[in-house]
Write a protein that holds these residues in place. Structure first.
Motif, mmCIF file in Angstrom:
data_model
loop_
_atom_site.group_PDB
_atom_site.id
_atom_site.type_symbol
_atom_site.label_atom_id
_atom_site.label_comp_id
_atom_site.label_asym_id
_atom_site.label_seq_id
_atom_site.Cartn_x
_atom_site.Cartn_y
_atom_site.Cartn_z
ATOM 1 N N ARG A 1 -19.078 4.813 -14.117
ATOM 2 C CA ARG A 1 -20.253 4.975 -13.996
ATOM 3 C C ARG A 1 -20.716 5.039 -12.668
ATOM 4 O O ARG A 1 -21.825 5.176 -12.154
ATOM 5 N N ARG A 2 -19.542 4.915 -11.539
ATOM 6 C CA ARG A 2 -19.669 5.902 -10.430
ATOM 7 C C ARG A 2 -18.975 7.309 -9.547
ATOM 8 O O ARG A 2 -18.695 7.723 -10.385
ATOM 9 N N SER A 3 -19.217 7.027 -8.481
ATOM 10 C CA SER A 3 -18.475 7.809 -7.896
ATOM 11 C C SER A 3 -16.976 7.690 -8.456
ATOM 12 O O SER A 3 -16.358 7.257 -8.647
ATOM 13 N N SER A 4 -16.760 9.171 -8.451
ATOM 14 C CA SER A 4 -15.017 9.461 -8.882
ATOM 15 C C SER A 4 -14.137 7.907 -7.686
ATOM 16 O O SER A 4 -12.927 8.938 -8.278
ATOM 17 N N HIS A 5 -14.423 7.967 -6.794
ATOM 18 C CA HIS A 5 -13.459 7.214 -5.758
ATOM 19 C C HIS A 5 -13.566 6.267 -5.843
ATOM 20 O O HIS A 5 -12.814 5.537 -5.110
ATOM 21 N N VAL A 6 -14.353 5.496 -6.849
ATOM 22 C CA VAL A 6 -14.170 4.275 -7.163
ATOM 23 C C VAL A 6 -13.243 3.927 -7.741
ATOM 24 O O VAL A 6 -13.364 4.686 -9.013
ATOM 25 N N THR A 7 -12.313 2.904 -8.197
ATOM 26 C CA THR A 7 -11.808 2.476 -9.145
ATOM 27 C C THR A 7 -12.103 1.206 -9.308
ATOM 28 O O THR A 7 -12.435 0.233 -9.167
ATOM 29 N N GLN A 8 -11.874 0.813 -11.359
ATOM 30 C CA GLN A 8 -11.385 -0.284 -11.575
ATOM 31 C C GLN A 8 -10.210 -0.356 -12.852
ATOM 32 O O GLN A 8 -9.880 0.305 -12.885
ATOM 33 N N GLU B 1 -8.439 8.926 1.347
ATOM 34 C CA GLU B 1 -7.508 8.374 0.719
ATOM 35 C C GLU B 1 -7.938 6.513 1.248
ATOM 36 O O GLU B 1 -7.506 5.640 -0.149
ATOM 37 N N MET B 2 -7.991 6.417 2.377
ATOM 38 C CA MET B 2 -7.762 4.981 2.494
ATOM 39 C C MET B 2 -9.280 4.144 2.139
ATOM 40 O O MET B 2 -9.584 2.935 2.177
ATOM 41 N N SER C 1 -9.534 -0.597 -4.778
ATOM 42 C CA SER C 1 -8.459 -0.331 -5.290
ATOM 43 C C SER C 1 -7.504 -1.259 -4.317
ATOM 44 O O SER C 1 -7.246 -1.864 -3.389
ATOM 45 N N ALA C 2 -6.516 -1.734 -5.241
ATOM 46 C CA ALA C 2 -5.653 -2.925 -4.717
ATOM 47 C C ALA C 2 -3.792 -2.408 -4.273
ATOM 48 O O ALA C 2 -3.210 -2.713 -3.813
ATOM 49 N N VAL D 1 -2.615 -1.023 -2.163
ATOM 50 C CA VAL D 1 -2.016 -1.060 -0.822
ATOM 51 C C VAL D 1 -0.826 -0.265 -0.242
ATOM 52 O O VAL D 1 -0.688 0.159 0.853
ATOM 53 N N LEU D 2 -0.515 -0.111 -1.304
ATOM 54 C CA LEU D 2 1.281 0.692 -0.350
ATOM 55 C C LEU D 2 1.017 2.355 -0.295
ATOM 56 O O LEU D 2 1.886 2.906 -0.091
ATOM 57 N N GLY D 3 0.874 2.525 -2.068
ATOM 58 C CA GLY D 3 0.112 3.488 -2.228
ATOM 59 C C GLY D 3 -0.816 4.268 -0.232
ATOM 60 O O GLY D 3 -0.963 5.471 0.086
ATOM 61 N N ARG D 4 -2.308 3.440 -0.488
ATOM 62 C CA ARG D 4 -2.642 3.774 0.600
ATOM 63 C C ARG D 4 -2.038 3.923 2.326
ATOM 64 O O ARG D 4 -2.104 4.578 3.023
ATOM 65 N N MET D 5 -1.249 2.900 2.159
ATOM 66 C CA MET D 5 0.040 3.055 3.364
ATOM 67 C C MET D 5 0.794 4.350 3.461
ATOM 68 O O MET D 5 0.869 4.801 5.221
#
Length: 386
Positions: A255-262, A325-326, A331-332, A334-338
């Motif tokens: 429903r939103r930008s492809s960068h938004v996660t749910q 990516e940051m 998105s929770a 955290v380790l993927g972002r790190m």
């Protein structure tokens, strides 16, 4: 002059009672009373003429041997082999014998009943009889695990110690058949069971760290690993499994930008676990915001331009935190972002001349330590009150 020696039996009796309690607890397992044992023996005990004699560990001799029934197989083993070190067997052989030979346990007519499997007991006897060169060259994991389990069960401490050390050396050797890199999860679970049973902290840590790595960075089902972790209440591993379960529920929003996660929960997940995961999700989002807001401190001694390196490091940190990516909302992971952050920082530091090599190494070490702290504390995000 007549000399009298006073023998105090209390220490020996305490030792024997402790060994008896330890051995009987392991041997009898979860049986609550002697009636259950008698029932099991009556239901499985067969007459001598229909018991299969083990082809390798049954002797036709009588003197100095002891007979054991394991499942439907009869073993007759040298007593001196079983009693070569203090154990449950040596204590058993020291017990007074009845005057009537027909009441003596350990004969073919009345074998000692054991609750092990034939494979386990055969592997155990192999270790007792094997020559040293054959013993030290053994690499079959099932056999070594069986030997360690029964050596622990029957209190053969030296055999238990050697076997668990052998398993540990093979597990950490990437070229051995028992290397953890090629071990299936069920073997990892058995290795962890044995490490904890034998109180081998190094093997326990090795297997635990391996399972953490495979769960976080490889396509390994967290559900299978979670069962292993919960069995032994391994909090760090439990947190890693919960974290992977939560991240696997994240989906890109249509429903939103492809960068938004749910987060999309499975229908089979109960309401209590959903609420726990929602609380953990919010807590992890807050954790990421606190991480990206303050770069780790550089601990670098001997750098001639440490202030300049510190300024360059902070600039690169804040720039890397602005990568796509940051900035992924909701998105929770955290380790993927790190992980993405570390890759971006490595590239930035490789291209810059504003930091000394010492400070670059210190920066990479600092972010690695931060990542390890996050992994260690994952379980706390799933245990906060809702």
């Amino acid at each position: 002059m007549l000399q009298l020696y006073v023998f105090n039996p209390v220490p020996k009796l305490r030792l024997l009672s402790g060994l008896f309690f330890k051995g009987s607890k392991r041997i009898l397992g979860n049986f609550s009373d002697s009636k259950q044992i008698a029932s099991l023996q009556e239901s499985t005990c067969l007459q001598e003429d229909i018991l299969a004699r083990d082809p390798d560990y049954y002797s036709d001799s009588h003197k100095g041997f002891c007979s054991f029934q394991v499942e439907n197989t009869l073993f007759k083993v040298h007593q001196v082999i079983l009693a070569r070190e203090p154990s449950a067997f040596s204590d058993m052989f020291c017990l007074p014998r009845p005057a009537n030979s027909r009441d003596v346990e350990g004969t073919d007519e009345k074998p000692v009943f054991l609750t092990d499997t034939v494979r386990e007991f055969r592997d155990f006897l192999w270790a007792l009889y094997a020559p040293p060169n054959e013993l030290f060259l053994e690499t079959e994991i099932d056999r070594l695990l069986n030997v360690a389990a029964l050596a622990n069960k029957y209190c053969l401490s030296s055999l238990e110690g050697w076997t668990i050390e052998r398993i540990y050396s093979l597990a950490q050797d990437p070229t051995s058949p028992l290397s953890l890199h090629s071990a299936p999860l069920d073997i990892c679970g058995r290795l962890l069971d044995m490490a904890i049973l034998c109180d081998h902290e190094k093997l326990q840590n090795l297997v635990t760290q391996f399972l953490i790595s495979r769960t976080l960075w490889y396509n390994v089902s967290p559900d299978v690993v979670l069962a292993i972790a919960e069995k032994h209440d391994l909090r760090t591993l439990i947190g890693v499994c919960y974290y992977r379960q939560l991240i696997s529920l994240e989906r890109l929003s249509s429903r939103r930008s492809s960068h938004v996660t749910q987060t999309v929960f499975l229908e089979s997940m109960d309401i209590e676990k959903r609420m726990c995961f929602i609380a953990a999700h919010n807590s992890l989002l807050q954790l990421w915001e606190s991480i990206r807001a303050v770069p780790p401190t550089l601990s670098c001694q001997g750098c001639p331009s440490h202030m300049d390196c510190e300024a360059a490091w902070q600039s690169m940190w804040y720039s890397a935190c602005q990568m796509d990516e940051m900035l992924r909302p909701s998105s929770a992971d955290v380790l993927g972002r790190m992980k993405a952050l570390m890759l971006g920082l490595r590239k930035a530091m490789a291209d810059t001349h504003c930091m000394t090599l010492q400070c670059k190494m210190a920066a990479l070490e600092a972010i690695t330590e931060t990542r390890d702290e996050v992994i260690e504390g994952l379980v706390t995000h799933f245990m906060k009150p809702i």
